[in-house]
Design a protein around this motif. Sequence first.
Motif, PDB file in Angstrom:
ATOM      1  N   ASP A 116      10.243 -11.217  -2.938  1.00 55.66           N
ATOM      2  CA  ASP A 116       8.975 -10.728  -2.388  1.00 55.66           C
ATOM      3  C   ASP A 116       7.837 -11.646  -2.837  1.00 55.66           C
ATOM      4  OD1 ASP A 116       7.056  -9.288  -1.176  1.00 55.66           O
ATOM      5  OD2 ASP A 116       7.195  -7.518  -2.460  1.00 55.66           O
ATOM      6  N   ASP A 136       5.454 -13.030  -0.832  1.00 57.37           N
ATOM      7  CA  ASP A 136       4.225 -13.019  -0.030  1.00 57.37           C
ATOM      8  C   ASP A 136       2.970 -12.605  -0.803  1.00 57.37           C
ATOM      9  OD1 ASP A 136       4.904 -14.195   2.346  1.00 57.37           O
ATOM     10  OD2 ASP A 136       4.152 -12.543   3.573  1.00 57.37           O
ATOM     11  N   PRO A 137       3.037 -11.540  -1.639  1.00 61.02           N
ATOM     12  CA  PRO A 137       1.829 -11.166  -2.392  1.00 61.02           C
ATOM     13  C   PRO A 137       1.343 -12.300  -3.299  1.00 61.02           C
ATOM     14  CG  PRO A 137       3.461  -9.406  -2.502  1.00 61.02           C
ATOM     15  CD  PRO A 137       4.138 -10.583  -1.863  1.00 61.02           C
ATOM     16  N   TYR A 139      -0.335 -14.858  -1.109  1.00 57.23           N
ATOM     17  CA  TYR A 139      -1.642 -14.317  -0.713  1.00 57.23           C
ATOM     18  C   TYR A 139      -2.656 -14.542  -1.833  1.00 57.23           C
ATOM     19  CZ  TYR A 139      -5.304 -10.847   0.194  1.00 57.23           C
ATOM     20  OH  TYR A 139      -6.514 -10.220   0.354  1.00 57.23           O
ATOM     21  N   GLN A 140      -2.254 -14.228  -3.062  1.00 55.41           N
ATOM     22  CA  GLN A 140      -3.160 -14.421  -4.201  1.00 55.41           C
ATOM     23  C   GLN A 140      -3.534 -15.898  -4.361  1.00 55.41           C
ATOM     24  OE1 GLN A 140      -1.717 -12.954  -8.012  1.00 55.41           O
ATOM     25  NE2 GLN A 140      -3.347 -14.028  -9.115  1.00 55.41           N
ATOM     26  N   ARG A 198      -5.962  -9.449   3.457  1.00 50.91           N
ATOM     27  CA  ARG A 198      -4.505  -9.380   3.629  1.00 50.91           C
ATOM     28  C   ARG A 198      -4.156  -9.547   5.122  1.00 50.91           C
ATOM     29  NH1 ARG A 198       0.217  -9.933   0.898  1.00 50.91           N
ATOM     30  NH2 ARG A 198       1.687  -9.366   2.475  1.00 50.91           N
ATOM     31  N   GLY A 223       6.441  -7.858   3.668  1.00 54.89           N
ATOM     32  CA  GLY A 223       5.012  -8.146   3.571  1.00 54.89           C
ATOM     33  C   GLY A 223       4.232  -8.063   4.861  1.00 54.89           C
TER      34      GLY A 223
END
Length: 232
Positions: free
Chosen positions: A28, A30-31, A34-35, A54, A204
């Motif tokens: 996982d 994607d977060p 994104y950050q 987001r 995500g």
Amino acid sequence: AAAGRRRSLPSPQSLRAILFDVDGTLCDSDPVHYQAFRDMLQEVGFQGGAPITREYFCGHISGKHNRDIGLLLFPDWDEAKRSKFFDDKEAYFRGLAAKDLKALPGLHKLCKWIKEKGLRRAAVSNAPKENVEFMISQVGLEGFFETVILGSDCARAKPFPDPYLKALDHFGITADNAFVFEDSPSGIKAGVAAGMAVVGLTTGNPEAALREAGATFLAKNYDDPAIWAALE
């Protein structure tokens, strides 16, 4: 793709290979991307320094090749400046991800099943080589994939089918002998355009966007009963 035209997964008799995207599919990530994008874009004053949302990330960045993202975000920058931004962003991403990137639930169980069945397996990614190697290692799958196909090694990256067609060609099989695990609309479109069924992982991106891109069905992770029902 209309629901009626979605390809079903190959029958157990005709299944010869399973192809995996990497980012958001093996882990996982994607977060974390994104950050990294949010922080780095703020730093260069993108959108006047307002952090990206987001939704913006899912709609314009997730699953796409850095070359295409760069043209979209920085149309006025030269190639060298764009390239430097992405090198810095990916190094920052790997630093953040080293702390807490884990395999999606059920991934190791599925990989064991794939090995036991003697199926071929490839990783097919739009990510830079360093990231792909880093993530495969982070989730403990070194040596599992027989080949790794990068978007940058193809004439066109995802959402075009080229990387997936290259994987089929590598194994000498047709689209009827394989299917794909993906987590982004861009990747799903690539798999579908290559003629394959694609399982969309809901790690995500919005479920509606994954369906719209043509996913055969959606799954939360590799423990999802829908995956095992389709395989067995």
